[in-house]
Design an enzyme around this catalytic site. Structure first.
Site: not given
Length: 284
Positions: A34, A233, A236
């Site tokens: 990601s 979060d 990321h």
């Protein structure tokens, strides 16, 4: 009047990008999970749509879309590749902009997004779906107007931090992956720029980082993302961090002074046959 309008159309960015798509390119494969795909500006599965100036579209920077066609690159770069997740800003566009600014001779840059969020290193092994997709997209990139694959940009490992066994085997699996990619692309010294983790999903972040930082192969460089800003979060990279990471990747690539691999016409034919067979097996 008609001639004026026609001339303006030819001079438009879209027309320039279409023209560049038909010619040779400096091709870069973007793979991993990601943080390579890009989650900059994504909070609660919603992208804020903010595109920094370092990520602006440019007719000289293209991307290979999911339909295997070249188009002008723009954020979110992985939107139709990592399609089951919400994508935002990643490192690809700032990498391309800085690489072009530092080395104008690099010409048209072709970015090939291949990263998929939430994947671990074993899912990228040779013979697997993700590896097959990477190889098929690499082949399509070279055949679509020509060009040379200049490097692999790799950012992955967060998912491997949850298992002691995966963390223990990570260095061996990563070395095998890079060796296989180079072998199957018939480019034994292809530059690979990898990223050492800034974060992780489990308790073995330091084990993965140690493997990444200690891996030694010819023309392999590792840039360290530790300390870059994270989204709320805690996993990321933020938009600002992705811009910084893109510049770090460009600096590392431009710092590799080894000559580019030379491939004979016979090698190209073998490579084309290999890729065609791989692609046909992948789409079945």
């Amino acid at each position: 009047m008609f001639l004026l309008i026609f001339s303006l159309l030819l001079a438009s960015p879209a027309a320039a990008a279409a023209d560049n798509a038909a010619g040779p390119k400096s091709i870069f494969l973007l793979a991993g999970q990601s943080n390579m795909s890009g989650r900059g500006g994504v909070i609660n599965d919603t992208w804020d749509g903010v595109v920094p100036s370092q990520c602006r579209p440019d007719p000289m920077i293209l991307r290979l879309n999911a339909a295997l066609a070249w188009e002008e690159a723009r954020e979110a770069l992985h939107r139709d590749i990592d399609a089951e997740k919400t994508c935002g800003v990643g490192p690809g566009m700032p990498f391309a902009h800085l690489a072009r600014r530092r080395d104008p001779g690099i010409g048209v840059i072709g970015l090939v997004p291949c990263a998929i969020g939430g994947t671990n290193i074993s899912e990228w092994r040779r013979g697997g779906r993700l590896y097959g997709q990477l190889m098929a997209r690499a082949q399509a990139a070279v055949l679509g107007g020509g060009g040379l694959i200049r490097a692999v940009l790799w950012y992955q490992g967060e998912s491997d931090t949850t298992s002691h066994e995966d963390a223990r085997l990570y260095k061996r699996r990563l070395e095998r992956l890079f060796t296989d990619i180079r072998s199957d692309l018939l480019s034994p010294v292809l530059p690979v720029i990898q990223v050492a983790l800034a974060s992780g999903s489990g308790p073995y972040v330091d084990v993965i980082r140690k493997a990444q930082l200690e891996l030694e192969l010819p023309n392999l460089r590792c840039v360290d993302a530790k300390g870059l800003d994270l989204e709320p979060d805690g996993l990321h990279l933020s938009t600002r961090a992705q811009v910084r990471l893109g510049h770090m990747l460009a600096d590392a690539f431009l710092g590799i002074t080894a000559p580019l691999p030379v491939q004979s016409s016979g090698a190209h034919r073998r490579c084309n046959n290999f890729f065609l067979d791989l692609f046909l097996r992948w789409i079945r």
